[in-house]
Structures are given as C-alpha cells and as structure tokens.
Design a protein around this motif. Structure first.
Motif, PDB file in Angstrom:
ATOM      1  N   ARG A 167      -5.198  -3.918  -6.637  1.00 19.42           N
ATOM      2  CA  ARG A 167      -6.053  -3.986  -5.450  1.00 19.42           C
ATOM      3  C   ARG A 167      -6.832  -2.686  -5.277  1.00 19.42           C
ATOM      4  O   ARG A 167      -6.592  -1.702  -5.969  1.00 19.42           O
ATOM      5  CB  ARG A 167      -5.204  -4.264  -4.205  1.00 19.42           C
ATOM      6  CG  ARG A 167      -4.392  -5.538  -4.285  1.00 19.42           C
ATOM      7  CD  ARG A 167      -5.271  -6.745  -4.237  1.00 19.42           C
ATOM      8  NE  ARG A 167      -4.471  -7.963  -4.390  1.00 19.42           N
ATOM      9  CZ  ARG A 167      -4.991  -9.148  -4.478  1.00 19.42           C
ATOM     10  NH1 ARG A 167      -6.285  -9.325  -4.437  1.00 19.42           N
ATOM     11  NH2 ARG A 167      -4.219 -10.197  -4.628  1.00 19.42           N
ATOM     12  N   SER A 222      -0.904  -2.911  -4.676  1.00 18.05           N
ATOM     13  CA  SER A 222      -1.748  -2.253  -3.683  1.00 18.05           C
ATOM     14  C   SER A 222      -1.335  -0.792  -3.548  1.00 18.05           C
ATOM     15  O   SER A 222      -2.058   0.004  -2.980  1.00 18.05           O
ATOM     16  CB  SER A 222      -1.625  -2.934  -2.318  1.00 18.05           C
ATOM     17  OG  SER A 222      -2.131  -4.246  -2.379  1.00 18.05           O
ATOM     18  N   THR A 244      -6.663  -0.340  -3.207  1.00 23.28           N
ATOM     19  CA  THR A 244      -5.843   0.840  -2.920  1.00 23.28           C
ATOM     20  C   THR A 244      -4.807   1.097  -4.008  1.00 23.28           C
ATOM     21  O   THR A 244      -4.034   2.041  -3.912  1.00 23.28           O
ATOM     22  CB  THR A 244      -5.106   0.661  -1.573  1.00 23.28           C
ATOM     23  OG1 THR A 244      -4.315  -0.538  -1.640  1.00 23.28           O
ATOM     24  CG2 THR A 244      -6.091   0.566  -0.419  1.00 23.28           C
ATOM     25  N   GLN A 301       0.805  -1.216   0.000  1.00 22.28           N
ATOM     26  CA  GLN A 301       0.000   0.000   0.000  1.00 22.28           C
ATOM     27  C   GLN A 301       0.839   1.269   0.000  1.00 22.28           C
ATOM     28  O   GLN A 301       0.478   2.253  -0.624  1.00 22.28           O
ATOM     29  CB  GLN A 301      -0.959   0.018   1.187  1.00 22.28           C
ATOM     30  CG  GLN A 301      -2.104  -0.936   1.018  1.00 22.28           C
ATOM     31  CD  GLN A 301      -3.130  -0.811   2.129  1.00 22.28           C
ATOM     32  OE1 GLN A 301      -2.963  -0.064   3.087  1.00 22.28           O
ATOM     33  NE2 GLN A 301      -4.206  -1.569   2.004  1.00 22.28           N
TER      34      GLN A 301
END
Length: 187
Positions: A85, A69, A87, A53
């Motif tokens: 994903r 991500s 994010t 992320q």
C-alpha cells in the motif's frame, strides 16, 4: 487488503492478531490469517498476512498472499499476490508471484518473481538487485524516441518537411528518412 484476505474476528480459529503496542519475539504461524498492527521479530507464516500501518515484521515472512501497509524486512516469500500500500515498505530479499504497488509504496532489495509453477524466473528478467523502487503514480515523461515517433506519425499525413532540433541546438535534422522505419525501442 489482498484479494482473498479475511477480516479478523476474535472467535475464528487459525487466525492471529498482534495488536498495536505488542512486540512478539520468536516464530508465529497460522493456517489462515495473521494481522500485525504491532511488531514481530522472527519468522512469520500464514496463508494471508496483513500488516497494518503501524505494523512491523523483521524476519522471514512466508505466505500465499500479503497486504502491507506497514513495514516488512529481511526475507519475504509471497507465493501468489504481494500488495504494498501507499504507506507500505518492503525491504530485503523479496520473492513473489504477482505484485501490486500503490502510489508511494517502497520496495528496497533483491526482487524475484516466481513462475506459475513456483520456480523463480531467470535473474536477468526478474531481478532488480539492490535497487530502490518507488511508485510515484505519475506517468513518466515521454522519452526522446517516443516524442520523435509521435512527430513522425503526425508527419506521415502532413505536407511539407518535418524538422526536429535538440534543445539549445540550431542545427535542424530532417526526419523524412525516419518515416517508414521501425524503432528498436518498441514504441
């Protein structure tokens, strides 16, 4: 994670990990897996690339599979499966074998799907040039033709006439002439 992605273990060979807070400028290559929780500015290549992320890659990315991500930008070539994903964000020139997008995923740029033999599909069939694609997860509202087709299907077994009117119009149009015709919209 991508379907064949590996889990990072520090003792494994051919695996690279760029941790949060680390910025790498230059080229990085690993024969198996690269996990990016930090930032890379440059060319990245591996069999599998996993971007966490907080991970960012700016440069040319080449892999068999990628699980994103975080954020990737510039030139992305994923030969088999690209997973973005909720994010995740992918920008730039993107070439992929297959693509999987979660609700909330964002892709911006030129998209090109590869044929099974590795050749790019014709631009007219696979390219979404300079368009923003957001996966919202909700199914789109039925189009007018879909609503009409559904009404016609319902009317086939019913008695009496079926009438449709556009919003704000008092004019009624009979659909009896539509029954038995095929739609060019493919519904």
């Amino acid at each position: 994670m991508a379907k064949n992605a590996m889990v990072f273990r520090p003792e494994e060979e051919n695996v690279a990990y760029i941790g949060a807070g680390v910025t790498l400028k230059g080229e990085i290559s690993a024969s198996d897996l690269i996990i990016v929780d930090g930032a890379i500015e440059g060319d990245v290549s591996a069999r599998v690339i996993q971007v966490g992320q907080a991970g960012v890659i700016r440069g040319s990315v080449t892999a068999t599979e990628a699980d994103v991500s975080g954020w990737i930008s510039d030139h992305v070539e994923i030969k088999e499966l690209l997973v973005v994903r909720a994010t995740g964000r992918v920008e730039g020139k993107v070439t992929y074998g297959e693509i999987e997008l979660e609700k909330g995923a964002v892709i911006v740029g030129d998209l090109t799907a590869l044929e099974e033999d590795g050749a790019a599909k014709p631009a007219s069939a696979a390219k979404a040039s300079a368009e923003r694609v957001e996966v919202l997860g909700a199914l789109p509202k039925p189009s007018s033709i879909e609503r009409i087709n559904e009404a016609v299907r319902s009317a086939k077994g019913g008695k009496g006439g079926l009438y449709l009117a556009a919003d704000g119009e008092e004019k009624r149009v009979t659909t009896r002439a539509l029954i038995g015709r095929k739609s060019s919209a493919g519904a």
